[in-house]
Design an enzyme around this catalytic site. Structure first.
Site, short mmCIF file in Angstrom:
data_model
loop_
_atom_site.label_atom_id
_atom_site.label_comp_id
_atom_site.label_asym_id
_atom_site.label_seq_id
_atom_site.Cartn_x
_atom_site.Cartn_y
_atom_site.Cartn_z
N CYS A 79 -9.86 22.31 22.54
CA CYS A 79 -8.93 22.86 21.55
C CYS A 79 -8.19 21.72 20.87
CB CYS A 79 -7.93 23.79 22.25
SG CYS A 79 -6.85 24.68 21.11
N ASN A 165 -2.36 31.28 19.55
CA ASN A 165 -1.65 30.30 18.74
C ASN A 165 -2.55 29.56 17.75
OD1 ASN A 165 -3.07 28.75 20.54
ND2 ASN A 165 -1.32 27.59 21.30
N HIS A 166 -3.78 30.00 17.59
CA HIS A 166 -4.67 29.38 16.61
C HIS A 166 -4.28 29.81 15.19
CE1 HIS A 166 -7.94 29.03 19.95
NE2 HIS A 166 -6.96 28.14 20.08
N GLU A 169 -3.49 26.83 7.99
CA GLU A 169 -2.30 26.73 7.14
C GLU A 169 -2.57 25.94 5.87
OE1 GLU A 169 1.39 27.04 10.34
OE2 GLU A 169 0.99 25.11 9.39
N HIS A 183 -6.00 24.96 13.57
CA HIS A 183 -5.89 24.78 15.02
C HIS A 183 -6.82 25.77 15.70
CE1 HIS A 183 -3.28 25.76 18.81
NE2 HIS A 183 -4.26 24.91 19.12
N ASN A 272 -7.02 19.40 24.42
CA ASN A 272 -7.41 19.86 25.76
C ASN A 272 -8.74 19.19 26.07
OD1 ASN A 272 -5.23 21.62 25.66
ND2 ASN A 272 -6.43 23.48 25.91
N MET A 306 4.57 29.37 13.50
CA MET A 306 4.51 29.99 12.18
C MET A 306 5.79 29.69 11.39
SD MET A 306 3.10 33.75 13.27
CE MET A 306 3.13 34.40 11.60
N HIS A 327 1.18 17.96 21.93
CA HIS A 327 0.22 18.66 21.09
C HIS A 327 0.89 19.64 20.15
CE1 HIS A 327 0.84 22.25 23.41
NE2 HIS A 327 -0.27 22.85 23.03
#
Length: 402
Positions: A79, A165-166, A169, A183, A272, A306, A327
């Site tokens: 990730c 949380n992916h 943007e 992400h 990760n 966000m 991270h």
């Protein structure tokens, strides 16, 4: 000015924190102490976004000799983040970004969705096609038990976002230059690989007396460790390809609205993952779970939540910190706690000015559930032992969530 790093009280090995222990949840501190008791641990470093994780703490960097703990990597192997600066300026964008968000959501599957077959860009982009061919062909070499029936999902999920949380943007830096950022990780296949190997590790005799069985390790020179690393390195490459594929798709969506746009070099970083590294004469296997590499000159990406923006950073090569950095902002409350504490009205207020979902389905990702990103950045970019320097601050304009 901060005085980080500080030692972790009660640790059994060389453990330093770029966070105030008094501000870290007690369960996470105990989890870190358990990690420090592992007999193979040489050094443990704790990043300022630290919080409780499964087995190993999120925001932890472990340097182990002749061993690796799959839980210290996490189940979303590889990730990480990707970002690129565009030629667009803030004034080039329309007042409403709703149409652009829709265009991105049309080309990148989110949540549990996947492509209908392989993403078209994996055929049309030569570099992506070569890497996809290599990885898809190597699927048969994976050694995790009962993994062969997941092959079709490897194809359809490559270039998809996932959930949690992916995110994808559109951001503006302090000079009003527009950036794309995303992400994500290795999708379901990384999770399946990790969970199967963790289950195997828990059965090994040398792990039976650990303070936490979730910290089970593989030992160097064993078939089990060779199998895990084989699969892990494949999953890390797959995660990188997944992000590169998504970025190509997001670029195509942007070109539909701005045909003359062009792009700079992409920044990519895992948070990760596993790497074999040397510090002085110490050769170790380093696992970063919720941490990026910050070697001297390395460009990294540290997002918030966000609506709270992100930072582009350059590593300072701080060996005391195992050349690492945080991270992201890090959670300050669990997903369930966030859903209990906040309403959709709170979400709308905290994401004001950002084109994004504002419904209950993403309430657990509300900015109030995360630590203050500026404080997290300050903890690792100032003081007596900084880990990174900030090169750009990115303000969120549009956010796509799963």
């Amino acid at each position: 000015m901060n005085e980080f790093p500080v030692p972790l009280p009660g640790a059994h090995t060389d453990t330093l924190m770029w966070a105030n222990p008094e501000e870290v949840e007690p369960a996470a501190l105990e989890q870190l102490r358990n990690i420090s008791r592992l007999p193979w641990i040489e050094k443990l470093r704790v990043m300022p976004d630290v919080h409780l994780g499964k087995g190993a703490t999120v925001g932890s960097v472990l340097a182990m000799r002749d061993a690796v703990s799959p839980s210290a990597v996490g189940v979303d192997i590889g990730c990480g983040m990707a970002a690129v600066q565009t030629s667009l300026m803030l004034e080039d964008l329309p007042d409403s970004l709703k149409s652009l968000r829709s265009s991105i959501e049309e080309v990148v599957p989110v949540g549990f969705n996947a492509h209908n077959g392989t993403a078209d860009v994996l055929h049309s982009d030569e570099a992506l096609r070569r890497e996809a061919t290599r990885l898809f062909s190597a699927f048969s070499t994976l050694r995790a038990p009962n993994i062969s029936d997941r092959e079709s999902r490897v194809h359809t999920q490559c270039g998809s976002l996932g959930s949690g949380n992916h995110f994808i943007e559109v951001c503006a830096d302090d000079e009003s230059q527009i950036w794309l950022m995303l992400h994500s990780g290795s999708r379901n296949i990384g999770k399946e690989i990790a969970e199967r190997h963790i289950a195997t590790a828990k059965t090994l005799e040398h792990n039976l007396d650990l303070p936490d069985r979730d910290l089970a390790v593989f030992l160097a020179g064993t078939a089990e460790m060779e199998a895990y690393l084989n699969d892990l390195y494949w999953a890390q490459d797959y995660a990188r390809l997944n992000r590169a594929t998504m970025m190509a798709l997001v670029k195509s969506a942007l070109r539909r609205h701005f045909p003359s746009v062009h792009f700079g070099s992409e920044v990519q970083c895992h948070h990760n993952y596993v790497a074999q590294e040397t510090y002085g004469d110490l050769e170790v296997i380093v696992t970063r779970k919720g941490a990026i590499r910050a070697g001297r000159g390395d460009l990294g990406l540290i997002p918030g939540s966000m609506g709270t923006g992100s930072y582009v950073v350059r590593g300072l090569g701080n060996e005391q910190g195992l050349c690492s950095a945080s991270h992201g902002a890090g959670r300050r409350m669990s997903r369930n706690a966030a859903k209990r504490a906040f309403t959709t009205d709170d979400l709308a207020e905290q994401t004001a000015g950002v084109e994004c979902r504002k419904d209950r389905g993403v309430l657990d990702e509300i900015p109030g559930a995360y630590k203050d990103l500026r404080t997290v950045i300050e903890a690792q970019s100032t003081g007596r032992s900084p880990l990174v320097e900030v090169t750009a601050h990115l303000r969120t304009l549009l956010c796509v969530k799963g």
